[in-house]
Design a protein around this motif. Structure first.
Motif, mmCIF file in Angstrom:
data_model
loop_
_atom_site.group_PDB
_atom_site.id
_atom_site.type_symbol
_atom_site.label_atom_id
_atom_site.label_comp_id
_atom_site.label_asym_id
_atom_site.label_seq_id
_atom_site.Cartn_x
_atom_site.Cartn_y
_atom_site.Cartn_z
ATOM 1 N N TYR A 135 12.538 11.521 -21.301
ATOM 2 C CA TYR A 135 12.886 10.420 -20.293
ATOM 3 C C TYR A 135 11.430 10.359 -19.392
ATOM 4 N N PRO A 136 10.886 9.048 -19.789
ATOM 5 C CA PRO A 136 9.663 8.739 -18.911
ATOM 6 C C PRO A 136 9.836 8.821 -17.400
ATOM 7 N N ALA A 137 8.909 8.572 -16.534
ATOM 8 C CA ALA A 137 8.953 8.116 -15.234
ATOM 9 C C ALA A 137 9.925 6.752 -15.026
ATOM 10 N N MET A 138 11.115 6.993 -14.350
ATOM 11 C CA MET A 138 11.932 5.802 -14.179
ATOM 12 C C MET A 138 12.201 5.309 -12.956
ATOM 13 N N PRO A 139 11.295 4.575 -12.249
ATOM 14 C CA PRO A 139 11.495 4.151 -10.765
ATOM 15 C C PRO A 139 12.861 3.430 -10.831
ATOM 16 N N VAL A 140 13.338 3.691 -9.451
ATOM 17 C CA VAL A 140 14.738 2.935 -9.195
ATOM 18 C C VAL A 140 14.630 1.929 -8.055
ATOM 19 N N MET A 141 15.155 0.844 -8.400
ATOM 20 C CA MET A 141 14.998 -0.303 -7.428
ATOM 21 C C MET A 141 16.221 -0.329 -6.429
ATOM 22 N N VAL A 142 15.844 -0.366 -5.167
ATOM 23 C CA VAL A 142 17.160 -0.279 -4.239
ATOM 24 C C VAL A 142 17.349 -1.857 -4.012
ATOM 25 N N LYS A 143 18.591 -2.342 -4.105
ATOM 26 C CA LYS A 143 18.956 -3.674 -3.971
ATOM 27 C C LYS A 143 19.220 -3.986 -2.470
ATOM 28 N N THR A 144 18.051 -3.948 -1.494
ATOM 29 C CA THR A 144 18.309 -4.252 -0.029
ATOM 30 C C THR A 144 17.513 -5.477 0.155
ATOM 31 N N PRO A 145 17.711 -6.540 0.072
ATOM 32 C CA PRO A 145 16.551 -7.703 0.406
ATOM 33 C C PRO A 145 16.104 -7.644 1.698
ATOM 34 N N ALA A 146 16.808 -6.897 2.716
ATOM 35 C CA ALA A 146 16.111 -6.837 4.203
ATOM 36 C C ALA A 146 14.908 -6.090 3.908
ATOM 37 N N CYS A 147 14.956 -4.974 3.181
ATOM 38 C CA CYS A 147 13.871 -4.358 2.902
ATOM 39 C C CYS A 147 13.686 -3.616 1.512
ATOM 40 N N PRO A 148 13.018 -4.609 0.552
ATOM 41 C CA PRO A 148 13.104 -4.247 -1.038
ATOM 42 C C PRO A 148 12.416 -2.892 -0.861
ATOM 43 N N ALA A 149 13.035 -2.101 -1.891
ATOM 44 C CA ALA A 149 12.365 -0.842 -2.223
ATOM 45 C C ALA A 149 12.338 -0.378 -3.700
ATOM 46 N N VAL A 150 11.310 0.361 -4.083
ATOM 47 C CA VAL A 150 11.082 1.158 -5.303
ATOM 48 C C VAL A 150 10.885 2.617 -5.163
ATOM 49 N N VAL A 151 11.798 3.313 -5.698
ATOM 50 C CA VAL A 151 11.468 4.823 -5.444
ATOM 51 C C VAL A 151 11.292 5.613 -6.943
ATOM 52 N N SER A 152 10.798 6.498 -6.920
ATOM 53 C CA SER A 152 10.538 7.677 -7.826
ATOM 54 C C SER A 152 10.494 8.901 -7.261
ATOM 55 N N PRO A 153 11.496 9.554 -6.970
ATOM 56 C CA PRO A 153 11.265 10.800 -6.228
ATOM 57 C C PRO A 153 10.764 11.921 -6.981
ATOM 58 N N PRO A 154 9.927 12.655 -6.464
ATOM 59 C CA PRO A 154 9.294 13.960 -7.132
ATOM 60 C C PRO A 154 10.490 15.131 -7.510
ATOM 61 N N HIS A 178 3.139 12.763 -8.210
ATOM 62 C CA HIS A 178 4.486 13.022 -8.923
ATOM 63 C C HIS A 178 5.477 12.262 -8.465
ATOM 64 N N GLY A 179 5.503 11.378 -7.481
ATOM 65 C CA GLY A 179 6.531 10.591 -7.026
ATOM 66 C C GLY A 179 6.065 9.710 -5.971
ATOM 67 N N PHE A 180 6.752 8.361 -5.702
ATOM 68 C CA PHE A 180 6.560 7.406 -4.878
ATOM 69 C C PHE A 180 7.694 6.517 -4.255
ATOM 70 N N ALA A 181 7.548 6.148 -3.200
ATOM 71 C CA ALA A 181 8.434 5.148 -2.511
ATOM 72 C C ALA A 181 7.593 3.970 -2.032
ATOM 73 N N LEU A 182 8.017 2.720 -2.562
ATOM 74 C CA LEU A 182 7.234 1.657 -2.062
ATOM 75 C C LEU A 182 8.323 0.605 -1.362
ATOM 76 N N LEU A 183 7.955 0.099 -0.047
ATOM 77 C CA LEU A 183 8.767 -0.802 0.565
ATOM 78 C C LEU A 183 8.092 -1.832 0.751
ATOM 79 N N GLY A 184 8.999 -2.931 1.115
ATOM 80 C CA GLY A 184 8.454 -4.369 1.469
ATOM 81 C C GLY A 184 7.568 -4.941 0.138
ATOM 82 N N THR A 185 6.605 -5.340 0.780
ATOM 83 C CA THR A 185 5.423 -5.985 -0.006
ATOM 84 C C THR A 185 4.639 -4.810 -0.910
ATOM 85 N N ALA A 186 4.921 -3.494 -0.701
ATOM 86 C CA ALA A 186 4.089 -2.605 -1.565
ATOM 87 C C ALA A 186 5.079 -2.250 -2.894
#
Length: 384
Positions: free
Chosen positions: A312-331, A360-368
């Motif tokens: 399993y490589p790192a596998m970020p997850v996209m949260v399908k919330t157009p009001a606040c786009p988000a991509v998360v890869s929890p540690p 070891h992890g990230f959470a990116l919201l909006g333009t990030a």
């Protein structure tokens, strides 16, 4: 008793992924896929944003059983429920009667929605959406409704909340956590996410629990901790999922949180494998699409005679919330470290560093969210 070289139990993303990968490697091995429902193929992640994207339950189904059987050269048995596995005889039994032998058995059983033991005469009418049939019932029930209450502010609850609010529904979301996406976001990012969805029309009731659901004049009264009450036209539960393990456990196969498998996706029983939402790989249960993709590819190779260790490589997850786009890869919860949170224009960047300064992890919201690939390349693999 008939004999089939590979029998796959489950027609969700996991079941069809391993079948497709098998067909790439072997065009002739007999494959029987057993489905408890209609057996057609669709993308389950589409269910939580189908309203805003204009999709109907009918349009979500991409291939019926006849079409996919022809495409893949397999036999699909819809509305066939497996009641037992006989490990010693290498066979499965059906609720409808009869048995089927196998050389290799793949369990792609999925998971069941967690249901809270809430009292009240309205509690039995709480809906959950875990498959296309559930979603069809949800859409039928949604007609002429205005106010929807959602239990759970995790990924699925927030996606449904955003989808409903985008179509003009009044939405109230309950969760015991103090923030939405409580397991995925640090507090500051959770507040940013909450503010964006609130601005889109989602009302959060956090740090509380629904203690009773009554029904009166066709509406539901949700009584929550500290004496509050919310009236709604429909209640949707999105608390989470519990891996389906009872079939394996009854056959004497080892189960923990999920059906326990090694890095070859082999269970404790010979020639029986498991993948997807029902499986636990080295203590990890990962109910997302990318883990299924990697598992299906590795398992197919193993089944056709090339034992392949799952990575399993790192596998970020996209949260399908157009009001606040988000991509998360929890540690990994075992990794000691801290979050570094930085606001960016119309977004937020949160990065989790260990004590040595490694990401070891990230959470990116909006333009990030545009930084997804750059940061993902710096993460350690989930399973090396």
């Amino acid at each position: 008793m008939s004999q089939s070289s590979v029998v796959v139990v489950g027609s969700g993303m996991a079941g069809y992924t391993v079948v497709r990968e098998l067909r790439k490697l072997d065009a002739s091995v007999p494959i029987m896929l057993l489905s408890a429902d209609h057996g057609g193929f669709y993308s389950k992640p589409m269910l939580s944003n189908a309203l805003a994207t204009g999709k109907t339950p009918e349009s979500i189904l991409s291939s019926g059983t006849a079409q996919i059987s022809g495409q893949l050269g397999i036999s699909v048995q819809p509305y066939t429920c497996v009641s037992a596995i006989d490990v010693s005889a290498s066979s499965v039994s059906f609720e409808e009667g009869g048995q089927l032998g196998y050389d290799r058995l793949v369990l792609a059983l999925g998971a069941d929605p967690i249901r809270l033991p809430i009292p009240g005469e309205g509690a039995d009418e709480i809906l959950s959406v875990n498959n296309l049939d559930d979603y069809r019932k949800f859409r039928e029930t949604l007609e002429d409704k205005r106010h929807i209450a959602i239990l759970g502010a995790g990924l699925i609850g927030c996606e449904f909340a955003n989808d409903l609010a985008a179509k003009g529904y009044q939405v109230s979301v309950f969760d015991l956590s103090q923030q939405p996406l409580g397991r995925l976001l640090p507090p500051a990012a959770g507040q940013f996410f909450r503010d964006r969805l609130t601005a889109a029309g989602v009302h959060f009731l956090l740090g509380t629990t629904v203690e009773r659901i009554n029904k009166e004049n066709g509406r539901y009264q949700l009584f929550y901790k500290d004496g509050g009450v919310v009236e709604a036209d429909m209640v949707l539960s999105a608390i989470g999922l519990r891996p389906r393990t009872s079939l394996a456990a009854a056959a004497g196969i080892q189960v923990n949180r999920g059906i326990a498998v090694n890095r070859y996706l082999q269970t404790s029983a010979e020639n029986i494998y498991a993948l997807g939402d029902c499986a636990e790989v080295e203590g990890k249960v990962l109910p997302f699409i990318l883990p299924i993709t990697h598992a299906g590819r590795a398992l197919a190779a193993t089944i056709v005679g090339t034992p392949t260790l799952l990575h399993y490589p790192a596998m970020p997850v996209m949260v399908k919330t157009p009001a606040c786009p988000a991509v998360v890869s929890p540690p990994d919860p075992a990794t000691k470290g801290e979050w570094k949170v930085e606001p960016v224009e119309n977004g937020m960047r949160a990065q989790y560093y260990d004590e040595d300064g490694n990401l070891h992890g990230f959470a990116l919201l909006g333009t990030a969210t545009g930084e997804r690939n750059t940061l993902a390349s710096r993460l350690p693999p989930i399973l090396a």
